[in-house]
Design an enzyme around this catalytic site. Structure first.
Site, PDB file in Angstrom:
ATOM      1  N   ALA A  29       0.801  -1.224   0.000  1.00  0.00           N
ATOM      2  CA  ALA A  29       0.000   0.000   0.000  1.00  0.00           C
ATOM      3  C   ALA A  29       0.829   1.266   0.000  1.00  0.00           C
ATOM      4  CB  ALA A  29      -0.940  -0.006   1.208  1.00  0.00           C
ATOM      5  N   ARG A  41      -3.792  -0.404   7.288  1.00  0.00           N
ATOM      6  CA  ARG A  41      -3.404  -0.767   8.647  1.00  0.00           C
ATOM      7  C   ARG A  41      -2.886   0.390   9.493  1.00  0.00           C
ATOM      8  NH1 ARG A  41      -2.783  -5.063   5.601  1.00  0.00           N
ATOM      9  NH2 ARG A  41      -3.446  -7.068   6.430  1.00  0.00           N
ATOM     10  N   HIS A 126      -3.897 -10.004  -4.033  1.00  0.00           N
ATOM     11  CA  HIS A 126      -5.120  -9.718  -3.280  1.00  0.00           C
ATOM     12  C   HIS A 126      -6.243  -9.231  -4.180  1.00  0.00           C
ATOM     13  CE1 HIS A 126      -2.361  -9.138   0.469  1.00  0.00           C
ATOM     14  NE2 HIS A 126      -2.603 -10.403   0.208  1.00  0.00           N
ATOM     15  N   CYS A 161     -27.076 -16.040 -12.498  1.00  0.00           N
ATOM     16  CA  CYS A 161     -27.055 -17.441 -12.062  1.00  0.00           C
ATOM     17  C   CYS A 161     -27.502 -17.592 -10.618  1.00  0.00           C
ATOM     18  CB  CYS A 161     -25.652 -18.028 -12.237  1.00  0.00           C
ATOM     19  SG  CYS A 161     -24.474 -17.542 -10.951  1.00  0.00           S
ATOM     20  N   SER A 200       4.352  -3.592   4.604  1.00  0.00           N
ATOM     21  CA  SER A 200       4.718  -3.819   6.002  1.00  0.00           C
ATOM     22  C   SER A 200       5.252  -5.229   6.216  1.00  0.00           C
ATOM     23  CB  SER A 200       3.506  -3.590   6.902  1.00  0.00           C
ATOM     24  OG  SER A 200       2.419  -4.423   6.508  1.00  0.00           O
ATOM     25  N   ILE A 242       8.847   6.811  -0.692  1.00  0.00           N
ATOM     26  CA  ILE A 242       9.056   5.895  -1.814  1.00  0.00           C
ATOM     27  C   ILE A 242       9.178   6.645  -3.133  1.00  0.00           C
ATOM     28  CG2 ILE A 242       7.916   4.079  -3.156  1.00  0.00           C
ATOM     29  CD1 ILE A 242       6.772   3.086  -0.434  1.00  0.00           C
TER      30      ILE A 242
END
EC number: 2.3.1.286
Length: 252
Positions: A29, A41, A126, A161, A200, A242
């Site tokens: 993230a 988090r 994910h 369905c 993390s 970053i």
């Protein structure tokens, strides 16, 4: 080496990338926060405001499905307006240069694809929140279709369905995507430089890939604002912004 100096981290990272044959970026993230997407988090993150809805609860309860979709559409502006940041563009540059065969990500925001990395070379551990799938037959649904029906009825729509429609993400208690996990493992074993960026490294089994690569002989770099449990095992750790570290690797 552990450093919080951007220039030192950038210089040492450049040397490691230059000397590597196969680089594997692994993102969490933290690479997307500069794009306006909140993490989950950290203090003030999404899960401090709303506890996540477990998969079994989503399946069992119409109220839970309604709430899950209400939350998703409430966050639409954050996800829909987000554009790739400097970190995403830097990794796309590595991919275009042939240094990185793929990007493995824990993120669900589709920003690696938006940065120019081919969708088939983004390994999503994910899932992806920009579209939906039927849990029974696997049919794909676009969010605009779901939103229209949700707005008209106030309830999450079901598939033709009869199955439940859910964002194509992996919820707590939901099985990890087997193909993506196999691809990530193969890539971790193939690389000689593993870049863990903005993660993390606490969510297993995904967090095991950096150590798998390291034990197989790869160099390990961790770029994250906060310390991780794996810092001591890494060849280079950069505790800094970053985007600032990776900006120099963006090719235009």
């Amino acid at each position: 080496m552990i450093t919080s100096d951007v220039e030192t981290g950038r210089r040492r990272l450049a040397a490691l990338i230059e000397g590597a044959s196969v680089v594997l970026p692994f993102t969490g993230a933290g690479i997307s926060t500069e794009c306006g997407i909140p993490d989950f988090r950290s203090p003030g993150g999404v899960w401090t405001r709303n506890a996540p809805i477990p998969f079994d609860e989503f399946v069992a309860s119409r109220r839970a499905r309604d709430e899950a979709w209400r939350r998703r559409f409430a966050m639409e502006e954050e996800f829909g307006a987000a554009q790739p940041g400097r970190g995403h563009r830097a990794l796309a540059s590595l991919w275009r240069a042939g240094k990185a065969p793929a990007v493995v990500t824990q993120n669900i925001d589709n920003l690696h694809q938006a940065s120019g990395v081919a969708a088939e070379d983004v390994v999503e551990l994910h899932g992806n929140t920009t579209y939906a799938l039927c849990l029974s037959c696997g049919a794909r649904y676009e969010l605009a279709w779901v939103k229209e029906r949700f707005g008209a009825t106030g309830h999450a729509p079901d598939c033709g369905c009869g199955g439940h429609i859910k964002t194509a993400t992996v919820s707590f208690g939901q099985a990890m995507p087997e193909e993506a996990m196999r691809r990530a493992e193969a890539l971790a074993l193939r690389c000689d430089l593993f870049l863990a960026i903005g993660s993390s490294l606490v969510v297993w089994p995904a967090a095991g890939f950096p150590l798998l690569a390291k034990r197989n002989g790869a160099r390990l770099v961790i770029l994250n604002r906060e310390p991780t449990e794996f810092d001591e095992a890494a060849d280079l750790v950069v505790h800094a912004d970053i985007g600032s570290v990776l900006a120099a690797f963006v090719s235009h």
